[in-house]
Design an enzyme around this catalytic site. Structure first.
Site, PDB file in Angstrom:
ATOM      1  CB  THR A   1       4.294 -23.698  -1.032  1.00  0.00           C
ATOM      2  OG1 THR A   1       5.641 -24.138  -0.946  1.00  0.00           O
ATOM      3  CG2 THR A   1       3.482 -24.310   0.098  1.00  0.00           C
ATOM      4  CB  VAL A   2      -0.666 -24.833  -4.124  1.00  0.00           C
ATOM      5  CG1 VAL A   2       0.043 -24.461  -5.414  1.00  0.00           C
ATOM      6  CG2 VAL A   2      -0.623 -26.346  -3.921  1.00  0.00           C
TER       7      VAL A   2
END
Length: 262
Positions: free
Chosen positions: A36-37
């Site tokens: 998850t960025v």
């Protein structure tokens, strides 16, 4: 096969590495780890302060989908053990996973049946290690957390901070998110220089309400519906569906805004 054939022009691995094809048909490939960025559904600020008899912590009930105010009933304060509240801002899905981790910790400690009770300082240390471990895996929980409670046999007020990078500290007043800029100065007015040791419960609640009002006015990711938890030696008083009086009067005396008599 040369290096250039395995990469895109700017150095990224070729799609054929992850998604091989045969006669134009994509073949099954080994799963690729993903991270998850960027948080998607997020909760805003959490605020907490010490006062003479304990600790008070508050968080609103809004979860935003990007800039859209999407969910209005998300509880971001979690009771852990007998005398600890954990408030978390940031990504809501990561927060829900952290809730399960803390619940598992509670069950594990309870199963020992040795009369030992989790203290706020223990929960904070555990949570900070969880954050730091995930940071080292380059897969962080996108959250900031405040752990509040009364600690030890002396029931000393305890407020501590931990975030996705593993940063930790304790202070008489702590805030997360945009409240660091808007609310923390108001909290420090009543807690700095050990003033919190003579701060009454009523004055502490007034400071919390002032902060929630300012956040509602000035923070686009805040809501005039929040929860407040008060932790003392006698236990936890958890109040939900709280609100503050608000009055919108933006530019009411400027021509072109609102009802005017010209």
């Amino acid at each position: 096969m040369s290096f250039l054939e395995l990469t895109e022009p700017w150095g990224k691995p070729s799609k054929n590495i992850f998604f091989p094809t045969s006669n134009g048909v994509q073949q099954n490939a080994a799963p690729v780890n993903s991270r998850t960025v960027q948080p998607i559904v997020t909760g805003a600020s959490v605020i907490a302060l010490k006062y003479a008899d304990g600790v008070m912590i508050a968080a609103d009930n809004l979860a935003s989908y990007g800039s859209l105010a999407r969910f209005f009933d998300v509880e971001r304060l979690t009771k852990v053990g007998n005398n600890t509240i954990v408030g978390i801002g940031g990504d809501v899905s990561d927060y829900q996973h952290l809730q399960r981790i803390l619940e598992d910790l509670e069950i594990k400690e309870s199963n020992h049946g040795d009369g030992y009770a989790l203290q706020p300082s223990h929960i904070h240390e555990y949570l900070s290690r969880v954050f730091y471990a995930r940071r080292n895996k380059m897969d962080p929980y996108w959250n900031q957390a405040i752990v509040a409670g009364v600690d030890g046999d002396e029931k000393e007020p305890y407020v501590a901070f931990a975030d996705l990078r593993g940063n930790t500290y304790t202070a008489p007043a702590i805030a997360t998110g945009f409240a660091i800029h808007l609310a923390l100065p108001l909290l420090r007015k009543v807690t700095d220089d050990d003033h919190w040791k003579t701060l009454s419960k009523e004055r502490a609640r007034a400071a919390i309400d002032d902060c929630m009002r300012v956040l509602y006015y000035r923070d686009g990711r805040s809501l005039n519906k929040f929860s407040v938890a008060t932790i003392t030696a006698d236990g936890v008083d958890f109040q939900t569906n709280q609100s503050v009086s608000s009055e919108w009067a933006f530019a009411e005396k400027q021509y072109g805004y609102g009802t005017q008599e010209v």
